[in-house]
Design a protein around this motif. Structure first.
Motif, PDB file in Angstrom:
ATOM      1  N   LYS A  10      -0.857 -13.507 -12.966  1.00  0.00           N
ATOM      2  CA  LYS A  10      -2.006 -12.639 -12.729  1.00  0.00           C
ATOM      3  C   LYS A  10      -3.247 -13.478 -12.427  1.00  0.00           C
ATOM      4  N   ILE A  11      -3.804 -13.242 -11.258  1.00  0.00           N
ATOM      5  CA  ILE A  11      -4.966 -14.006 -10.809  1.00  0.00           C
ATOM      6  C   ILE A  11      -6.167 -13.079 -10.675  1.00  0.00           C
ATOM      7  N   LEU A  12      -7.262 -13.472 -11.308  1.00  0.00           N
ATOM      8  CA  LEU A  12      -8.518 -12.764 -11.159  1.00  0.00           C
ATOM      9  C   LEU A  12      -9.310 -13.453 -10.054  1.00  0.00           C
ATOM     10  N   ASP A  40     -18.021  -7.640  -6.862  1.00  0.00           N
ATOM     11  CA  ASP A  40     -19.197  -7.699  -7.730  1.00  0.00           C
ATOM     12  C   ASP A  40     -18.899  -8.637  -8.902  1.00  0.00           C
ATOM     13  N   PRO A  41     -19.628  -9.738  -9.023  1.00  0.00           N
ATOM     14  CA  PRO A  41     -19.340 -10.697 -10.107  1.00  0.00           C
ATOM     15  C   PRO A  41     -19.518 -10.111 -11.497  1.00  0.00           C
ATOM     16  N   PHE A  42     -20.441  -9.166 -11.665  1.00  0.00           N
ATOM     17  CA  PHE A  42     -20.654  -8.560 -12.980  1.00  0.00           C
ATOM     18  C   PHE A  42     -19.414  -7.771 -13.409  1.00  0.00           C
ATOM     19  N   LEU A  43     -18.800  -7.080 -12.448  1.00  0.00           N
ATOM     20  CA  LEU A  43     -17.563  -6.364 -12.767  1.00  0.00           C
ATOM     21  C   LEU A  43     -16.435  -7.354 -13.042  1.00  0.00           C
ATOM     22  N   GLY A  44     -16.425  -8.441 -12.290  1.00  0.00           N
ATOM     23  CA  GLY A  44     -15.363  -9.442 -12.455  1.00  0.00           C
ATOM     24  C   GLY A  44     -15.341 -10.056 -13.837  1.00  0.00           C
ATOM     25  N   VAL A  45     -16.521 -10.438 -14.342  1.00  0.00           N
ATOM     26  CA  VAL A  45     -16.573 -11.108 -15.650  1.00  0.00           C
ATOM     27  C   VAL A  45     -16.380 -10.131 -16.802  1.00  0.00           C
ATOM     28  N   SER A  46     -16.450  -8.828 -16.517  1.00  0.00           N
ATOM     29  CA  SER A  46     -16.219  -7.839 -17.575  1.00  0.00           C
ATOM     30  C   SER A  46     -14.858  -7.158 -17.430  1.00  0.00           C
ATOM     31  N   ALA A  47     -13.987  -7.791 -16.617  1.00  0.00           N
ATOM     32  CA  ALA A  47     -12.696  -7.165 -16.306  1.00  0.00           C
ATOM     33  C   ALA A  47     -11.564  -7.625 -17.215  1.00  0.00           C
ATOM     34  N   GLU A  72     -20.255 -19.212 -17.497  1.00  0.00           N
ATOM     35  CA  GLU A  72     -19.984 -18.188 -18.503  1.00  0.00           C
ATOM     36  C   GLU A  72     -18.498 -18.108 -18.842  1.00  0.00           C
ATOM     37  N   VAL A  73     -17.663 -18.150 -17.807  1.00  0.00           N
ATOM     38  CA  VAL A  73     -16.223 -18.040 -18.028  1.00  0.00           C
ATOM     39  C   VAL A  73     -15.691 -19.237 -18.807  1.00  0.00           C
ATOM     40  N   VAL A  74     -16.100 -20.444 -18.404  1.00  0.00           N
ATOM     41  CA  VAL A  74     -15.621 -21.648 -19.085  1.00  0.00           C
ATOM     42  C   VAL A  74     -16.067 -21.664 -20.543  1.00  0.00           C
ATOM     43  N   ARG A  75     -17.271 -21.154 -20.801  1.00  0.00           N
ATOM     44  CA  ARG A  75     -17.792 -21.144 -22.164  1.00  0.00           C
ATOM     45  C   ARG A  75     -17.043 -20.160 -23.052  1.00  0.00           C
ATOM     46  N   LYS A  76     -16.594 -19.042 -22.481  1.00  0.00           N
ATOM     47  CA  LYS A  76     -16.017 -17.971 -23.292  1.00  0.00           C
ATOM     48  C   LYS A  76     -14.493 -17.916 -23.300  1.00  0.00           C
ATOM     49  N   TYR A  77     -13.856 -18.429 -22.235  1.00  0.00           N
ATOM     50  CA  TYR A  77     -12.420 -18.206 -22.097  1.00  0.00           C
ATOM     51  C   TYR A  77     -11.655 -19.500 -21.816  1.00  0.00           C
TER      52      TYR A  77
END
Length: 222
Positions: A10-12, A40-47, A72-77
């Protein structure tokens, strides 16, 4: 990570060019990769980033720069990140890698290359099942200073640049070309200059074996 017969990879994807996103999605689908794209990057990071195996990220996005998304992604996931961007500024490439992106693929590129890089990156993450390796306690990067066992190293800009790359990819062999091309201060330097810089870094670390030369390839921080 080899392709798993139990479920697709699964690729986001966060990409604001729908035609390009569709082209990549269709190509990767034939290899059992399921791509979900958000313009939309905001939707992407909340997906539900944690539910994906890999993030494929554009940099030029509406409302939020891709570098901000990467940070943000590297920091959280704990997820591998490939930057897919038409931006040719070397500063963007360097910044992406400094923020923690695992690979940078400049557009235009052949989807075959993307597929190969995805497989290579997923294999690296799946070894030992531990995901992104924890940073070594011996090294710490704070702003424009690198600390070794808690002590600041007095490095030239080129030495800082090269050692930063090696620290962020510790244990992974980086080619001479990669080290030079991803450097913000050595883009026109020769491999011979790189060898001299590596020698000086070893001396400042006080350990000639800290940076290992991999014959015919490049260097890695051990």
């Amino acid at each position: 990570m080899e392709q798993n017969s139990q479920r697709p990879i699964k690729i986001l994807m966060i990409e604001d060019d729908p035609e390009f996103a569709e082209l990549l999605s269709e190509y990767l689908a034939q290899f059992g990769m399921e791509v979900t794209n958000y313009e939309d990057p905001f939707l992407g990071v909340s997906a539900g980033v944690q539910n994906y195996d890999l993030l494929l990220l554009d940099l030029t996005l509406p409302g939020m720069d891709g570098l901000e998304v990467c940070e943000e992604v590297v920091r959280k996931y704990d997820i591998p990140v490939i930057i897919s961007s038409a931006r040719s500024d070397v500063e963007d490439k360097v910044k992406s890698l400094q923020l923690g992106a695992d690979d940078y693929l400049p557009k235009p590129y052949d989807p075959k290359e993307l597929y190969a890089r995805i497989l290579s990156l997923l294999r690296r993450y799946s070894k030992g099942g531990t995901g992104r390796p924890a940073p070594a306690s011996a090294y710490e990067i704070r702003g424009d200073t690198i600390y070794h066992h808690g002590q600041p190293l007095h490095l030239t800009p080129a030495e800082f640049d090269i050692l930063s790359q090696l620290i962020r990819k510790q244990g992974i062999t980086l080619s001479r070309e990669q080290l030079i091309n991803e450097s913000s201060v050595m883009s026109d330097s020769s491999t011979k200059s790189l060898d001299v810089i590596i020698s000086k870094i070893r001396s400042k670390l006080g350990d000639p074996k800290a940076i290992q030369a991999v014959r015919g390839v490049g260097y890695k921080l051990v």
